[in-house]
Scaffold this motif. Sequence first.
Motif, PDB file in Angstrom:
ATOM      1  N   ARG A  79     -13.566   1.348 -24.742  1.00  0.00           N
ATOM      2  CA  ARG A  79     -14.159   0.627 -25.877  1.00  0.00           C
ATOM      3  C   ARG A  79     -15.655   0.397 -25.661  1.00  0.00           C
ATOM      4  O   ARG A  79     -16.468   0.637 -26.565  1.00  0.00           O
ATOM      5  CB  ARG A  79     -13.445  -0.722 -26.034  1.00  0.00           C
ATOM      6  CG  ARG A  79     -14.009  -1.641 -27.091  1.00  0.00           C
ATOM      7  CD  ARG A  79     -13.462  -3.045 -26.894  1.00  0.00           C
ATOM      8  NE  ARG A  79     -13.858  -3.602 -25.596  1.00  0.00           N
ATOM      9  CZ  ARG A  79     -13.375  -4.732 -25.081  1.00  0.00           C
ATOM     10  NH1 ARG A  79     -12.465  -5.411 -25.750  1.00  0.00           N
ATOM     11  NH2 ARG A  79     -13.778  -5.176 -23.909  1.00  0.00           N
ATOM     12  N   ASP A  80     -16.014  -0.050 -24.463  1.00  0.00           N
ATOM     13  CA  ASP A  80     -17.424  -0.345 -24.184  1.00  0.00           C
ATOM     14  C   ASP A  80     -18.251   0.922 -24.038  1.00  0.00           C
ATOM     15  O   ASP A  80     -19.404   0.975 -24.483  1.00  0.00           O
ATOM     16  CB  ASP A  80     -17.533  -1.192 -22.916  1.00  0.00           C
ATOM     17  CG  ASP A  80     -16.846  -2.552 -23.059  1.00  0.00           C
ATOM     18  OD1 ASP A  80     -16.661  -3.002 -24.208  1.00  0.00           O
ATOM     19  OD2 ASP A  80     -16.490  -3.150 -22.026  1.00  0.00           O
ATOM     20  N   ASP A  81     -17.670   1.957 -23.425  1.00  0.00           N
ATOM     21  CA  ASP A  81     -18.424   3.188 -23.174  1.00  0.00           C
ATOM     22  C   ASP A  81     -18.701   3.958 -24.457  1.00  0.00           C
ATOM     23  O   ASP A  81     -19.761   4.569 -24.618  1.00  0.00           O
ATOM     24  CB  ASP A  81     -17.654   4.065 -22.182  1.00  0.00           C
ATOM     25  CG  ASP A  81     -18.491   5.209 -21.642  1.00  0.00           C
ATOM     26  OD1 ASP A  81     -19.705   5.007 -21.423  1.00  0.00           O
ATOM     27  OD2 ASP A  81     -17.943   6.304 -21.446  1.00  0.00           O
ATOM     28  N   MET A  82     -17.742   3.952 -25.389  1.00  0.00           N
ATOM     29  CA  MET A  82     -17.900   4.705 -26.636  1.00  0.00           C
ATOM     30  C   MET A  82     -18.201   3.820 -27.846  1.00  0.00           C
ATOM     31  O   MET A  82     -18.267   4.318 -28.973  1.00  0.00           O
ATOM     32  CB  MET A  82     -16.628   5.529 -26.916  1.00  0.00           C
ATOM     33  CG  MET A  82     -16.460   6.719 -26.011  1.00  0.00           C
ATOM     34  SD  MET A  82     -15.245   7.882 -26.682  1.00  0.00           S
ATOM     35  CE  MET A  82     -15.464   9.277 -25.570  1.00  0.00           C
ATOM     36  N   ASN A  83     -18.364   2.518 -27.588  1.00  0.00           N
ATOM     37  CA  ASN A  83     -18.681   1.582 -28.667  1.00  0.00           C
ATOM     38  C   ASN A  83     -17.668   1.646 -29.812  1.00  0.00           C
ATOM     39  O   ASN A  83     -18.029   1.760 -30.992  1.00  0.00           O
ATOM     40  CB  ASN A  83     -20.097   1.834 -29.215  1.00  0.00           C
ATOM     41  CG  ASN A  83     -21.170   1.621 -28.165  1.00  0.00           C
ATOM     42  OD1 ASN A  83     -21.147   0.620 -27.447  1.00  0.00           O
ATOM     43  ND2 ASN A  83     -22.091   2.562 -28.056  1.00  0.00           N
ATOM     44  N   LEU A  84     -16.391   1.591 -29.458  1.00  0.00           N
ATOM     45  CA  LEU A  84     -15.333   1.657 -30.461  1.00  0.00           C
ATOM     46  C   LEU A  84     -15.092   0.283 -31.069  1.00  0.00           C
ATOM     47  O   LEU A  84     -15.148  -0.737 -30.369  1.00  0.00           O
ATOM     48  CB  LEU A  84     -14.030   2.172 -29.839  1.00  0.00           C
ATOM     49  CG  LEU A  84     -14.070   3.543 -29.166  1.00  0.00           C
ATOM     50  CD1 LEU A  84     -12.688   3.904 -28.640  1.00  0.00           C
ATOM     51  CD2 LEU A  84     -14.568   4.607 -30.130  1.00  0.00           C
ATOM     52  N   ASP A  85     -14.830   0.252 -32.374  1.00  0.00           N
ATOM     53  CA  ASP A  85     -14.495  -1.023 -33.001  1.00  0.00           C
ATOM     54  C   ASP A  85     -12.982  -1.235 -32.959  1.00  0.00           C
ATOM     55  O   ASP A  85     -12.216  -0.373 -32.516  1.00  0.00           O
ATOM     56  CB  ASP A  85     -15.020  -1.087 -34.443  1.00  0.00           C
ATOM     57  CG  ASP A  85     -14.495   0.046 -35.319  1.00  0.00           C
ATOM     58  OD1 ASP A  85     -13.325   0.442 -35.144  1.00  0.00           O
ATOM     59  OD2 ASP A  85     -15.249   0.534 -36.186  1.00  0.00           O
ATOM     60  N   THR A  86     -12.559  -2.397 -33.445  1.00  0.00           N
ATOM     61  CA  THR A  86     -11.143  -2.769 -33.360  1.00  0.00           C
ATOM     62  C   THR A  86     -10.254  -1.789 -34.116  1.00  0.00           C
ATOM     63  O   THR A  86      -9.171  -1.409 -33.641  1.00  0.00           O
ATOM     64  CB  THR A  86     -10.938  -4.189 -33.923  1.00  0.00           C
ATOM     65  OG1 THR A  86     -11.750  -5.102 -33.189  1.00  0.00           O
ATOM     66  CG2 THR A  86      -9.474  -4.609 -33.804  1.00  0.00           C
ATOM     67  N   GLN A  87     -10.683  -1.357 -35.291  1.00  0.00           N
ATOM     68  CA  GLN A  87      -9.868  -0.435 -36.093  1.00  0.00           C
ATOM     69  C   GLN A  87      -9.693   0.905 -35.388  1.00  0.00           C
ATOM     70  O   GLN A  87      -8.601   1.499 -35.428  1.00  0.00           O
ATOM     71  CB  GLN A  87     -10.516  -0.221 -37.467  1.00  0.00           C
ATOM     72  CG  GLN A  87     -10.419  -1.398 -38.413  1.00  0.00           C
ATOM     73  CD  GLN A  87     -11.346  -2.549 -38.024  1.00  0.00           C
ATOM     74  OE1 GLN A  87     -12.393  -2.330 -37.407  1.00  0.00           O
ATOM     75  NE2 GLN A  87     -10.962  -3.766 -38.382  1.00  0.00           N
ATOM     76  N   GLN A  88     -10.736   1.392 -34.747  1.00  0.00           N
ATOM     77  CA  GLN A  88     -10.641   2.666 -34.025  1.00  0.00           C
ATOM     78  C   GLN A  88      -9.676   2.550 -32.851  1.00  0.00           C
ATOM     79  O   GLN A  88      -8.886   3.468 -32.596  1.00  0.00           O
ATOM     80  CB  GLN A  88     -12.025   3.097 -33.554  1.00  0.00           C
ATOM     81  CG  GLN A  88     -12.937   3.596 -34.654  1.00  0.00           C
ATOM     82  CD  GLN A  88     -14.326   3.915 -34.149  1.00  0.00           C
ATOM     83  OE1 GLN A  88     -14.937   3.132 -33.428  1.00  0.00           O
ATOM     84  NE2 GLN A  88     -14.832   5.094 -34.523  1.00  0.00           N
ATOM     85  N   ILE A  89      -9.735   1.429 -32.148  1.00  0.00           N
ATOM     86  CA  ILE A  89      -8.830   1.207 -31.020  1.00  0.00           C
ATOM     87  C   ILE A  89      -7.378   1.143 -31.502  1.00  0.00           C
ATOM     88  O   ILE A  89      -6.476   1.747 -30.906  1.00  0.00           O
ATOM     89  CB  ILE A  89      -9.206  -0.089 -30.273  1.00  0.00           C
ATOM     90  CG1 ILE A  89     -10.526   0.084 -29.545  1.00  0.00           C
ATOM     91  CG2 ILE A  89      -8.108  -0.473 -29.282  1.00  0.00           C
ATOM     92  CD1 ILE A  89     -11.051  -1.188 -28.907  1.00  0.00           C
ATOM     93  N   GLU A  90      -7.156   0.420 -32.583  1.00  0.00           N
ATOM     94  CA  GLU A  90      -5.796   0.296 -33.118  1.00  0.00           C
ATOM     95  C   GLU A  90      -5.248   1.641 -33.582  1.00  0.00           C
ATOM     96  O   GLU A  90      -4.084   1.975 -33.327  1.00  0.00           O
ATOM     97  CB  GLU A  90      -5.788  -0.701 -34.278  1.00  0.00           C
ATOM     98  CG  GLU A  90      -6.045  -2.137 -33.849  1.00  0.00           C
ATOM     99  CD  GLU A  90      -6.213  -3.066 -35.028  1.00  0.00           C
ATOM    100  OE1 GLU A  90      -6.326  -2.566 -36.181  1.00  0.00           O
ATOM    101  OE2 GLU A  90      -6.240  -4.297 -34.822  1.00  0.00           O
ATOM    102  N   LEU A  91      -6.091   2.421 -34.263  1.00  0.00           N
ATOM    103  CA  LEU A  91      -5.652   3.730 -34.753  1.00  0.00           C
ATOM    104  C   LEU A  91      -5.349   4.667 -33.589  1.00  0.00           C
ATOM    105  O   LEU A  91      -4.340   5.378 -33.597  1.00  0.00           O
ATOM    106  CB  LEU A  91      -6.724   4.340 -35.658  1.00  0.00           C
ATOM    107  CG  LEU A  91      -6.407   5.720 -36.251  1.00  0.00           C
ATOM    108  CD1 LEU A  91      -5.152   5.644 -37.114  1.00  0.00           C
ATOM    109  CD2 LEU A  91      -7.583   6.238 -37.061  1.00  0.00           C
ATOM    110  N   LEU A  92      -6.214   4.654 -32.581  1.00  0.00           N
ATOM    111  CA  LEU A  92      -6.016   5.514 -31.415  1.00  0.00           C
ATOM    112  C   LEU A  92      -4.718   5.155 -30.695  1.00  0.00           C
ATOM    113  O   LEU A  92      -3.940   6.041 -30.309  1.00  0.00           O
ATOM    114  CB  LEU A  92      -7.210   5.376 -30.462  1.00  0.00           C
ATOM    115  CG  LEU A  92      -7.163   6.234 -29.199  1.00  0.00           C
ATOM    116  CD1 LEU A  92      -7.308   7.710 -29.543  1.00  0.00           C
ATOM    117  CD2 LEU A  92      -8.263   5.808 -28.221  1.00  0.00           C
ATOM    118  N   THR A  93      -4.481   3.871 -30.537  1.00  0.00           N
ATOM    119  CA  THR A  93      -3.299   3.415 -29.797  1.00  0.00           C
ATOM    120  C   THR A  93      -2.007   3.708 -30.552  1.00  0.00           C
ATOM    121  O   THR A  93      -1.045   4.234 -29.990  1.00  0.00           O
ATOM    122  CB  THR A  93      -3.407   1.905 -29.514  1.00  0.00           C
ATOM    123  OG1 THR A  93      -4.623   1.633 -28.806  1.00  0.00           O
ATOM    124  CG2 THR A  93      -2.220   1.424 -28.691  1.00  0.00           C
TER     125      THR A  93
END
Length: 306
Positions: free
Chosen positions: A36-50
Motif C-alpha cells: 500500500r505504501d510503496d505503490m500508494n494504493l487507496d482503500t478501494q484498490q486494496i479491497e478490490l485486489l484482495t
Amino acid sequence: APPPKYVIKMALCACVNSALLGYDTGVLSGALLYLRDDMNLDTQQIELLTSSMNFIAIPGCFAAGIIADAIGRTRTLFFASLTFLIGALLMAGANDYGTLFLGRSLIGIGVGCGLAIDPLYIAEMSPPEWRGKLTSYSETAINIGILSGYLSNVCFMWLPSEYNWRVMLAMGAVPPFIMMVLATYVMPDTPRFYMSKGRTAEAEAVLKKIARSESEAKAIKQDILESIAEEKQTSAKEGWRRVLCPDPILKRMLMVTLMISALQQLCGVDVILYYAPIIMESGGIRSRLAQLALTAVAGLAKVGVL
C-alpha cells in the motif's frame, strides 16, 4: 482398522495444494501494509485486489470437475499449481496495479481449480470409513498455510520496505512448485479416474497400495465400476436436473451444505484473516512488528484449536 500408510502419505501430498491458499491468505495480510505504501494504493484498490481472488476462483471451481474428468486429478493439480505459481511471481515482480491484479487473478483461478480437486483426490484414494477424517486434512493444511504466511511476514519485514513485500509474495511460489513435483513424480491418479478411462491395469496397481487386503481391493474395484455405470446412466437421463430440481432428501443435503459454506464466509472471518494488521493499525497499534507478531499469534491459536 487404520488406513494404509500409503493413503495417508497421498493425502498429505494433496494437502500441499490447500496450503497454497492458506499461505496466500496469510502473507497478503502483511504484504498489504508495505504494498500500500510503496505503490500508494487507496482503500478501494486494496479491497478490490484482495477480494478479486475469491470472485475469480468461482469459474475455476466450476471448470475443475470437467478438467479433472478429462485429464485426471493429478494433472489438474499440476496445472492449478502452475497457474498459482505464475500469479505469485507476477505479483512479486509487479510495478503497477494492473500487473498486481493480473497476478491475483491467476492465483484465483489456481486456487479455485485446485481447492476443488484435492479433497476429491483424497476421498477417492481413501477407504470409505476414513474419507471424512482424511479430507479434513485439507482444512488443517489451509490453517497451517495461513500461519506460515503470517510467520513469513515477520521474517521478511526486516528487509527494506521497497522490496520486502516482493519477497513475501515471491515465497508463495514455493508451495505450488512443491505441489507440481509431487503431482508429477509422487502421486498416482485415482483408481476411479483410471477405470473411467478403461485403464484397468493402472487402477489395479493403485488399488493394491490403498487397500488393506486383496479382497478389499476387489470390493473397491467393484464399487467403482457400479458407481461409474450408475453415474453414466443418471447423467444420460437427468443431467443437471437432479441438482437444480432435487428430490426432498437431496434438497435438504444441498441446503445444509450451502448454508454452512455461506455462513462461514458471512461471519466475516476472511476480513480478519486478510486485514488483521491493518485493523490493528487503525486501532492505534503503530509498531509494524507488533501488528505482524500479534497476527501470527492469532494464526498460531487458530492452528492450535485444530
